[in-house]
Write a protein that holds these residues in place. Structure first.
Motif, mmCIF file in Angstrom:
data_model
loop_
_atom_site.group_PDB
_atom_site.id
_atom_site.type_symbol
_atom_site.label_atom_id
_atom_site.label_comp_id
_atom_site.label_asym_id
_atom_site.label_seq_id
_atom_site.Cartn_x
_atom_site.Cartn_y
_atom_site.Cartn_z
ATOM 1 N N SER A 206 -14.058 77.451 -11.347
ATOM 2 C CA SER A 206 -14.047 76.382 -10.787
ATOM 3 C C SER A 206 -13.177 75.373 -9.925
ATOM 4 O O SER A 206 -13.780 75.029 -9.000
ATOM 5 C CB SER A 206 -13.954 75.195 -11.970
ATOM 6 O OG SER A 206 -13.638 75.001 -12.011
ATOM 7 N N SER A 213 -18.711 71.544 -9.588
ATOM 8 C CA SER A 213 -18.064 71.428 -11.028
ATOM 9 C C SER A 213 -19.141 72.163 -11.933
ATOM 10 O O SER A 213 -20.308 71.672 -11.393
ATOM 11 C CB SER A 213 -17.887 69.741 -10.604
ATOM 12 O OG SER A 213 -19.075 69.400 -11.199
ATOM 13 N N SER A 214 -18.794 72.484 -12.825
ATOM 14 C CA SER A 214 -19.256 73.559 -14.035
ATOM 15 C C SER A 214 -18.700 72.598 -15.237
ATOM 16 O O SER A 214 -17.752 71.853 -15.608
ATOM 17 C CB SER A 214 -18.291 74.711 -14.159
ATOM 18 O OG SER A 214 -19.214 75.403 -12.925
ATOM 19 N N SER A 215 -19.825 72.706 -16.072
ATOM 20 C CA SER A 215 -19.719 72.870 -17.571
ATOM 21 C C SER A 215 -20.747 73.627 -18.818
ATOM 22 O O SER A 215 -21.500 73.915 -17.701
ATOM 23 C CB SER A 215 -20.140 70.819 -17.735
ATOM 24 O OG SER A 215 -21.451 70.775 -17.933
ATOM 25 N N SER A 227 -23.691 74.094 -13.307
ATOM 26 C CA SER A 227 -22.911 74.041 -12.189
ATOM 27 C C SER A 227 -23.954 73.048 -11.262
ATOM 28 O O SER A 227 -24.421 72.835 -11.038
ATOM 29 C CB SER A 227 -22.286 75.534 -11.282
ATOM 30 O OG SER A 227 -21.619 75.710 -12.330
#
Length: 329
Positions: A206, A213-215, A227
């Motif tokens: 990221s 943004s990533s999770s 993302s």
């Protein structure tokens, strides 16, 4: 006796300058006929010309699988021995994946040609690499008839002495024709050696996605990476992009003399150009929609998805609309 008499006359025949010219011309013709008939490839030289040692020999064998496709005019390829200056991309009218640069391009509309195309900061291709690899050679093929880009890499480590022991990593990239939000990366690893092979599976971090943004999230019993990012467009507006991707383990062991198969599904949802005041509301809608579609895909057989894509692609050939649509994103 007849053959013996004719052979006795051969030296006299070749003493004629006219006969020598005819013979030389015939030889040149046969050489060019053989060259063109083999698809323009000097196969008797390719073993020594292909770089990469054992890995290069392995790649030569892999490319041979594509020869019939290329000879029928259904695809083109680029290799270290034969560089082809063209983009290797897969698109469906809504998303486009540039395999060479690992870039995602999106349109704010799923109707081909109805909206501008935007390059994002998202890297859609998951990296697959052999641990402790010493030499790597690769080739790409654009398969017109199947609407896909193929990538093959042959890798060797310090312990590998023969092309028969090289690990080959074959990948297929598909922007689904009838499901405009879906991108599929198919992976096939072949390990013919007597030792287990360890693969590193990784996405671009990221930190390199300046606007994404990533999770990690759970969908049922599956882990996915979500993302979110944006693309700035004209008049201070923006196109929002949400990508949900099936998550793999970061390290995978492929036992000796075995194969490894995996399919990585991604769903890409985009918005129309919006004002900043609608940012949170639009992101929420896109995330919900992308996760719902991914849940549906995870219940679907991947082979059925691929066959559906290939049928839709073939319909373009039959209808004669391929030239107008194939590169529209």
């Amino acid at each position: 006796m007849w053959l013996q008499q004719r052979l006795k006359g051969l030296p006299g025949l070749l003493s004629s300058s006219w006969a020598r010219r005819v013979l030389i011309g015939l030889l040149v013709f046969l050489i060019f006929y053989w060259y063109l008939g083999s698809g323009g490839r000097w196969t008797f030289l390719s073993g020594s010309a292909m770089p990469g040692g054992a890995a290069g020999q392995c790649l030569q064998a892999e490319i041979h699988r594509w020869s019939s496709i290329v000879e029928r005019g259904e695809g083109v390829y680029s290799s270290p021995e034969e560089q082809l200056d063209m983009p290797f991309v897969s698109g469906n009218g809504h998303i486009l994946i540039d395999v060479d640069t690992n870039r995602l391009w999106v349109s704010s509309s799923s109707q081909p040609g109805s909206a501008p195309v935007h390059q994002t900061d998202y890297f859609p291709i998951i990296g697959v690499h052999l641990e402790e690899e010493r030499a790597v050679v690769r080739a790409n093929m654009l398969w017109f008839r199947k609407g896909a880009v193929l990538l093959v890499r042959c890798t060797s480590t310090a312990a590998v002495q023969s092309a028969r022991d090289c690990v080959s990593i074959r990948e297929e990239f598909i922007a689904h024709r009838s499901r405009p939000n879906v991108f599929l990366q198919r992976i096939h690893v072949s390990n013919p050696s007597d030792r287990a092979a360890t693969l590193d599976i990784s996405s671009v971090s990221s930190a390199h996605r300046s606007k994404f943004s990533s999770s990690l999230e759970n969908l049922g019993n599956r882990e996915v990476e979500l993302s979110s990012g944006r693309v700035q467009v004209e008049n201070n507006r923006m196109v929002l992009v949400v990508v949900v991707t099936k998550k793999l383990n970061s390290r995978i062991q492929v036992p000796a003399k075995s194969e490894f198969l995996e399919n990585i599904l991604s769903v890409v949802w985009t918005s129309e150009p919006i004002e900043s005041s609608k940012l949170e509301e639009t992101f929420s809608t896109l995330r919900d929609g992308a996760k719902k579609e991914m849940e549906e895909l995870l219940r679907t057989e991947v082979n059925d998805l691929v066959l559906d894509h290939q049928k839709a692609w073939m319909d373009l050939f039959i209808s004669g609309e391929l030239d107008n649509k194939v590169l529209q994103v």
